[in-house]
Scaffold this active site. Sequence first.
Site, mmCIF file in Angstrom:
data_model
loop_
_atom_site.group_PDB
_atom_site.id
_atom_site.type_symbol
_atom_site.label_atom_id
_atom_site.label_comp_id
_atom_site.label_asym_id
_atom_site.label_seq_id
_atom_site.Cartn_x
_atom_site.Cartn_y
_atom_site.Cartn_z
ATOM 1 N N THR A 2 0.833 -1.316 -0.178
ATOM 2 C CA THR A 2 -0.014 0.130 -0.073
ATOM 3 C C THR A 2 0.849 1.261 0.045
ATOM 4 O O THR A 2 0.439 2.280 -0.129
ATOM 5 C CB THR A 2 -0.909 0.049 1.279
ATOM 6 O OG1 THR A 2 -0.166 -0.269 2.499
ATOM 7 C CG2 THR A 2 -1.883 -0.920 1.096
ATOM 8 N N ASP A 3 2.124 1.171 0.092
ATOM 9 C CA ASP A 3 3.202 2.153 0.323
ATOM 10 C C ASP A 3 3.140 3.113 -0.970
ATOM 11 O O ASP A 3 3.109 4.379 -0.945
ATOM 12 C CB ASP A 3 4.225 2.157 0.943
ATOM 13 C CG ASP A 3 5.128 0.803 0.135
ATOM 14 O OD1 ASP A 3 4.627 0.151 -0.608
ATOM 15 O OD2 ASP A 3 6.345 0.965 0.600
ATOM 16 N N GLY A 90 11.843 -11.255 1.848
ATOM 17 C CA GLY A 90 10.739 -10.124 2.262
ATOM 18 C C GLY A 90 11.129 -9.365 3.474
ATOM 19 O O GLY A 90 10.147 -8.855 4.000
ATOM 20 N N SER A 92 13.353 -6.900 3.982
ATOM 21 C CA SER A 92 14.049 -5.599 3.767
ATOM 22 C C SER A 92 15.521 -5.545 3.727
ATOM 23 O O SER A 92 15.970 -4.730 4.323
ATOM 24 C CB SER A 92 13.205 -4.400 4.483
ATOM 25 O OG SER A 92 12.024 -4.872 4.491
ATOM 26 N N SER A 94 17.326 -5.163 1.448
ATOM 27 C CA SER A 94 18.015 -4.234 0.620
ATOM 28 C C SER A 94 17.824 -2.937 1.048
ATOM 29 O O SER A 94 18.776 -1.869 1.009
ATOM 30 C CB SER A 94 17.339 -4.266 -0.932
ATOM 31 O OG SER A 94 16.084 -4.178 -0.823
ATOM 32 N N GLU A 126 16.863 2.530 -5.100
ATOM 33 C CA GLU A 126 16.141 1.432 -5.353
ATOM 34 C C GLU A 126 15.368 1.499 -6.728
ATOM 35 O O GLU A 126 15.365 0.678 -7.378
ATOM 36 C CB GLU A 126 15.564 0.895 -4.104
ATOM 37 C CG GLU A 126 14.699 -0.605 -4.414
ATOM 38 C CD GLU A 126 14.736 -1.599 -3.324
ATOM 39 O OE1 GLU A 126 14.176 -2.437 -3.375
ATOM 40 O OE2 GLU A 126 15.597 -1.168 -2.167
ATOM 41 N N ASP A 138 9.823 0.444 3.635
ATOM 42 C CA ASP A 138 11.248 -0.279 4.031
ATOM 43 C C ASP A 138 12.033 0.551 4.430
ATOM 44 O O ASP A 138 12.733 0.478 5.577
ATOM 45 C CB ASP A 138 11.602 -1.328 2.985
ATOM 46 C CG ASP A 138 10.346 -2.555 2.721
ATOM 47 O OD1 ASP A 138 9.464 -2.424 3.432
ATOM 48 O OD2 ASP A 138 10.996 -3.156 1.690
ATOM 49 N N TYR A 190 6.065 -7.224 -8.836
ATOM 50 C CA TYR A 190 5.906 -6.108 -8.063
ATOM 51 C C TYR A 190 5.841 -4.561 -8.979
ATOM 52 O O TYR A 190 4.794 -4.216 -8.747
ATOM 53 C CB TYR A 190 7.026 -5.866 -7.202
ATOM 54 C CG TYR A 190 7.136 -4.710 -6.251
ATOM 55 C CD1 TYR A 190 6.904 -5.093 -4.872
ATOM 56 C CD2 TYR A 190 7.275 -3.436 -6.473
ATOM 57 C CE1 TYR A 190 6.940 -4.015 -4.120
ATOM 58 C CE2 TYR A 190 7.219 -2.345 -5.710
ATOM 59 C CZ TYR A 190 6.975 -2.601 -4.331
ATOM 60 O OH TYR A 190 6.806 -1.846 -3.375
#
Length: 360
Positions: A2-3, A90, A92, A94, A126, A138, A190
């Site tokens: 949702t971000d 998953g 985070s 990165s 990113e 993240d 994604y």
Amino acid sequence: HTDYSEGFVFPMAIDAGIIICGAPNGEKHVNLYSLDFEESDRFSLEEIIPSTERKWTNYIRGVCQEFKKGGFRPQGMDLILEGNVPQGAGLSSSAALEVAAALLITKLHGWTIPRVELVKLAQRAENEFVGVASGIMDQFASMMGQKDHALFLDCRSLDYELIPTPFEQQGYAVVVINSGVQRGLVESEYNARRRECGEAVERLKRDLPKVSSLRDVTMADLPLIEGLPTVLAQRARHVVTENNRVLLGIEALKSGDLARFGQYLNGSHQSLKADFEVSCPELDLLVESAQNVPGVLGSRMTGAGFGGCTVSLVPQEKLASFKQTISRDYLAHTRLQPEIFVFSASQGARLMEATEALQS
């Protein structure tokens, strides 16, 4: 998920992380060494290009590139890094690397840059250098998290509130299970989900002209969502209901109602599975198995999906039996051995003296 629709999210920083030690080297190159991969790399600051061989370096390359684009002049550095965040799961890793690099590079150069601006820079690294159209959650959690708190973030305004997490006080543990499934589709899917959310917004504008993102669509607008093409309706319905679940979940936490909070975790997974279609059979198996263990309050996948991890609220007194049951059932069905971690809400990125880092 949702971000990137400017929605509400509720992450927490965990007590796993990445440590980067560094010093200026007086050159125009950055020298990197990963203790985990036992690999070294070197790139020029004059022309920063992605690496196809050592992709882990692209997160640091991207951060340096974003500093340059922002008018800063990064100088040569020697950097050594290691970490214990499970990679590709998953959780985070990165974002942790980007945020740690941004904070260290800022310190090495004596720049004064607000932390929220470093969060935005890490996200751009990113998005634009690595090429993953991630939202900001993240990086924000990795930078701004605090011990014993989760972080309620408005991804539009970037206003945030630290919410106490009463899990341990009420006898529960936050258990993360790594499915062992590598997230091969995650980048392409994604980015596809992000496009689909944008398409849903454009169609909804016909009836809701003031809408600029799915953040502006409310539960009262669900009948309009049902009129969209099937896939777009699914994507939009997830974002709208997930935003609502975040708000209701925070109310439940503030009132100490962990059972109700757990129900929202369960609802979130069902929506991610059925409407956003980012789960996979192995994640669904782990979630269902956890939900069937007596005393477990809730479980859902976490991260971008298509593999990676689940998160569950488990009674501390039943941790041993929970781990045994999940490991046995998952191995029997998938022939994969799950990794099971117990995490606590912890402080986000911080500066350490080299002697402290060596002792960590």
